[in-house]
Every structure is written in C-alpha cells, then in structure tokens.
Motif scaffolding. Structure first.
Motif, PDB file in Angstrom:
ATOM      1  N   ILE A  65      -1.732  -0.910  -4.290  1.00  0.00           N
ATOM      2  CA  ILE A  65      -2.726   0.155  -4.165  1.00  0.00           C
ATOM      3  C   ILE A  65      -2.017   1.426  -3.730  1.00  0.00           C
ATOM      4  O   ILE A  65      -1.317   1.437  -2.716  1.00  0.00           O
ATOM      5  CB  ILE A  65      -3.826  -0.200  -3.146  1.00  0.00           C
ATOM      6  CG1 ILE A  65      -4.530  -1.503  -3.531  1.00  0.00           C
ATOM      7  CG2 ILE A  65      -4.836   0.938  -3.025  1.00  0.00           C
ATOM      8  CD1 ILE A  65      -5.504  -2.030  -2.484  1.00  0.00           C
ATOM      9  N   LEU A  66      -2.209   2.482  -4.490  1.00  0.00           N
ATOM     10  CA  LEU A  66      -1.620   3.773  -4.173  1.00  0.00           C
ATOM     11  C   LEU A  66      -2.722   4.733  -3.742  1.00  0.00           C
ATOM     12  O   LEU A  66      -3.718   4.903  -4.449  1.00  0.00           O
ATOM     13  CB  LEU A  66      -0.889   4.350  -5.384  1.00  0.00           C
ATOM     14  CG  LEU A  66      -0.212   5.705  -5.174  1.00  0.00           C
ATOM     15  CD1 LEU A  66       0.915   5.599  -4.147  1.00  0.00           C
ATOM     16  CD2 LEU A  66       0.308   6.260  -6.490  1.00  0.00           C
ATOM     17  N   VAL A  67      -2.533   5.349  -2.584  1.00  0.00           N
ATOM     18  CA  VAL A  67      -3.437   6.378  -2.089  1.00  0.00           C
ATOM     19  C   VAL A  67      -2.713   7.705  -2.286  1.00  0.00           C
ATOM     20  O   VAL A  67      -1.552   7.849  -1.878  1.00  0.00           O
ATOM     21  CB  VAL A  67      -3.777   6.169  -0.594  1.00  0.00           C
ATOM     22  CG1 VAL A  67      -4.783   7.202  -0.126  1.00  0.00           C
ATOM     23  CG2 VAL A  67      -4.295   4.754  -0.348  1.00  0.00           C
ATOM     24  N   ALA A  68      -3.382   8.666  -2.918  1.00  0.00           N
ATOM     25  CA  ALA A  68      -2.697   9.907  -3.276  1.00  0.00           C
ATOM     26  C   ALA A  68      -3.634  11.103  -3.224  1.00  0.00           C
ATOM     27  O   ALA A  68      -4.849  10.966  -3.378  1.00  0.00           O
ATOM     28  CB  ALA A  68      -2.124   9.786  -4.687  1.00  0.00           C
ATOM     29  N   THR A  69      -3.033  12.259  -3.024  1.00  0.00           N
ATOM     30  CA  THR A  69      -3.739  13.508  -3.249  1.00  0.00           C
ATOM     31  C   THR A  69      -3.445  13.918  -4.690  1.00  0.00           C
ATOM     32  O   THR A  69      -2.360  13.614  -5.220  1.00  0.00           O
ATOM     33  CB  THR A  69      -3.295  14.596  -2.267  1.00  0.00           C
ATOM     34  OG1 THR A  69      -1.874  14.726  -2.312  1.00  0.00           O
ATOM     35  CG2 THR A  69      -3.733  14.267  -0.836  1.00  0.00           C
ATOM     36  N   PRO A  70      -4.393  14.562  -5.365  1.00  0.00           N
ATOM     37  CA  PRO A  70      -4.200  14.874  -6.786  1.00  0.00           C
ATOM     38  C   PRO A  70      -2.946  15.696  -7.086  1.00  0.00           C
ATOM     39  O   PRO A  70      -2.230  15.395  -8.053  1.00  0.00           O
ATOM     40  CB  PRO A  70      -5.469  15.647  -7.160  1.00  0.00           C
ATOM     41  CG  PRO A  70      -6.495  15.177  -6.193  1.00  0.00           C
ATOM     42  CD  PRO A  70      -5.743  14.933  -4.910  1.00  0.00           C
ATOM     43  N   GLY A  71      -2.676  16.708  -6.295  1.00  0.00           N
ATOM     44  CA  GLY A  71      -1.521  17.563  -6.567  1.00  0.00           C
ATOM     45  C   GLY A  71      -0.209  16.813  -6.501  1.00  0.00           C
ATOM     46  O   GLY A  71       0.644  16.939  -7.399  1.00  0.00           O
ATOM     47  N   ILE A 127       0.872  -1.167   0.000  1.00  0.00           N
ATOM     48  CA  ILE A 127       0.000   0.000   0.000  1.00  0.00           C
ATOM     49  C   ILE A 127       0.911   1.219   0.000  1.00  0.00           C
ATOM     50  O   ILE A 127       1.737   1.382   0.899  1.00  0.00           O
ATOM     51  CB  ILE A 127      -0.919   0.031   1.245  1.00  0.00           C
ATOM     52  CG1 ILE A 127      -1.681  -1.281   1.404  1.00  0.00           C
ATOM     53  CG2 ILE A 127      -1.832   1.241   1.188  1.00  0.00           C
ATOM     54  CD1 ILE A 127      -2.588  -1.641   0.261  1.00  0.00           C
ATOM     55  N   GLY A 128       0.786   2.069  -1.006  1.00  0.00           N
ATOM     56  CA  GLY A 128       1.617   3.266  -1.097  1.00  0.00           C
ATOM     57  C   GLY A 128       0.817   4.506  -0.745  1.00  0.00           C
ATOM     58  O   GLY A 128      -0.413   4.517  -0.834  1.00  0.00           O
ATOM     59  N   LEU A 129       1.525   5.539  -0.356  1.00  0.00           N
ATOM     60  CA  LEU A 129       0.913   6.808   0.011  1.00  0.00           C
ATOM     61  C   LEU A 129       1.773   7.937  -0.536  1.00  0.00           C
ATOM     62  O   LEU A 129       2.975   7.979  -0.270  1.00  0.00           O
ATOM     63  CB  LEU A 129       0.800   6.918   1.538  1.00  0.00           C
ATOM     64  CG  LEU A 129       0.275   8.222   2.106  1.00  0.00           C
ATOM     65  CD1 LEU A 129      -1.201   8.410   1.743  1.00  0.00           C
ATOM     66  CD2 LEU A 129       0.446   8.255   3.620  1.00  0.00           C
ATOM     67  N   VAL A 130       1.164   8.816  -1.332  1.00  0.00           N
ATOM     68  CA  VAL A 130       1.865   9.996  -1.816  1.00  0.00           C
ATOM     69  C   VAL A 130       0.980  11.213  -1.574  1.00  0.00           C
ATOM     70  O   VAL A 130      -0.126  11.307  -2.094  1.00  0.00           O
ATOM     71  CB  VAL A 130       2.286   9.880  -3.303  1.00  0.00           C
ATOM     72  CG1 VAL A 130       3.350   8.811  -3.467  1.00  0.00           C
ATOM     73  CG2 VAL A 130       1.136   9.585  -4.220  1.00  0.00           C
ATOM     74  N   VAL A 131       1.488  12.114  -0.740  1.00  0.00           N
ATOM     75  CA  VAL A 131       0.758  13.322  -0.360  1.00  0.00           C
ATOM     76  C   VAL A 131       1.733  14.479  -0.273  1.00  0.00           C
ATOM     77  O   VAL A 131       2.934  14.289  -0.078  1.00  0.00           O
ATOM     78  CB  VAL A 131       0.033  13.144   1.001  1.00  0.00           C
ATOM     79  CG1 VAL A 131      -1.054  12.081   0.923  1.00  0.00           C
ATOM     80  CG2 VAL A 131       1.017  12.822   2.113  1.00  0.00           C
TER      81      VAL A 131
END
Length: 174
Positions: free
Chosen positions: A128-134, A106-110
């Motif tokens: 699965i990558l969880v991200a904010t659009p910017g 599980i990845g996270l990019v914020v």
C-alpha cells in the motif's frame, strides 16, 4: 454489523484492532467496511475523528493479506492519495499500526523531503502506497513506479484535493 469480529476479518487484524483499542466499529465503519470487503466501490462522508482511515484501511489490509506473495518491484497493490503531507503521514502511521507484525509494506511518498530515499523504498515493491498527488507524479515521471498492477485506489479528502487544484494531477495519475 456492530462488532469487528462479525465482519470476517483475519484473526491477526482483529488482534491488531484490539491492541489499538478498537473494539466496536464507528457508524461509518459499520456501514462501509462490509461493502469494501465485498469489492464494492465506497464513497464515505463523515466528520473528523470518526475513523475514516480505518474505514478504508481495514478492507485494504484484509484484501492485501489474501495475495500471499510479495508485490513485484516498482509496483503497488493499493494506492491512497491524500492532499497534504500531514494527512498522508497520519494515514501511513495508521496503516503501519494495522499491519504491525505482518510482512506487508506500507510506503509513503510526499513532497518536502528528498525524493531519492522514497524511490529506493518503493523500488522493492509496496503493498500500500500513501502519496500526495504532486510527489506521485514526480515519481511516475521518473519511471520509478508502475501503477499497472494497482488494484485499489482511495482518494482521501477528495473534495480538498479538488479545492487545492489537484484535478489535473488526478487525471494524469488515473
């Protein structure tokens, strides 16, 4: 469906749900999960605290377990976009709980934190990558991620993302 055990979920996931104290699906989960498991698009609307993250997380994790192999470098299989760093962190934490003990990544990019460690983590491939659009756009602009093999997309709090002006970012990502 009034029980997770009747939804055809993998035993490992049922064990994780039990360990998380989730025995019976909430109304949105009971209605949406079977459709998502069948590969249908789902649009859900429910109050805070009704288990929306598990509603999309359970089918995602189930489908990811069917792959049987690791994702390729610099790719993701499922992408979840959230409007805020706080919500993205909460989603990633829930998904990590659901996948505890499995090889899934599980990845996270914020935004608001250094981008380089995030790029290094997703470079090995992410289920699965969880991200904010910017922040996702920043990473895509650096050619650090290829969304070409992404099979699943979740827009969490899509109305809020539009209210916050992310429409151009969402168009560019798609």
């Amino acid at each position: 469906m009034t029980e997770f055990s009747t939804m055809g979920l993998p035993e490992q996931l049922l064990s994780r749900l039990d360990a998380m104290g989730l025995q019976d699906p909430t109304p949105i989960q009971a209605r949406a999960i079977p459709h998502a498991l069948n590969g249908e698009d789902v649009l859900g609307l429910a109050q805070t605290g009704t288990g929306k993250t598990a509603t999309f997380g359970i089918p995602l994790v189930t489908r990811m377990q069917e792959y049987g192999r690791k994702p390729a470098a610099k790719t993701v299989r499922g992408l979840i976009l959230a409007p805020t760093r706080e919500l993205a962190n909460q989603i990633a934490a829930t998904l990590r709980d659901l996948t505890d003990g499995s090889p899934m990544k599980i990845g996270l990019v914020v935004g608001g934190v250094s981008i380089n460690p995030q790029i290094q983590r997703i470079a090995r491939g992410t289920d699965i990558l969880v991200a904010t659009p910017g922040r996702l756009l920043d990473i895509l602009d650096r050619n650090a991620l290829d969304l070409g093999s992404c099979d699943f997309l979740v827009l969490d709090e899509a109305d809020q993302m539009l209210d916050l002006g992310f429409i151009h970012a969402l168009r560019k990502i798609s």
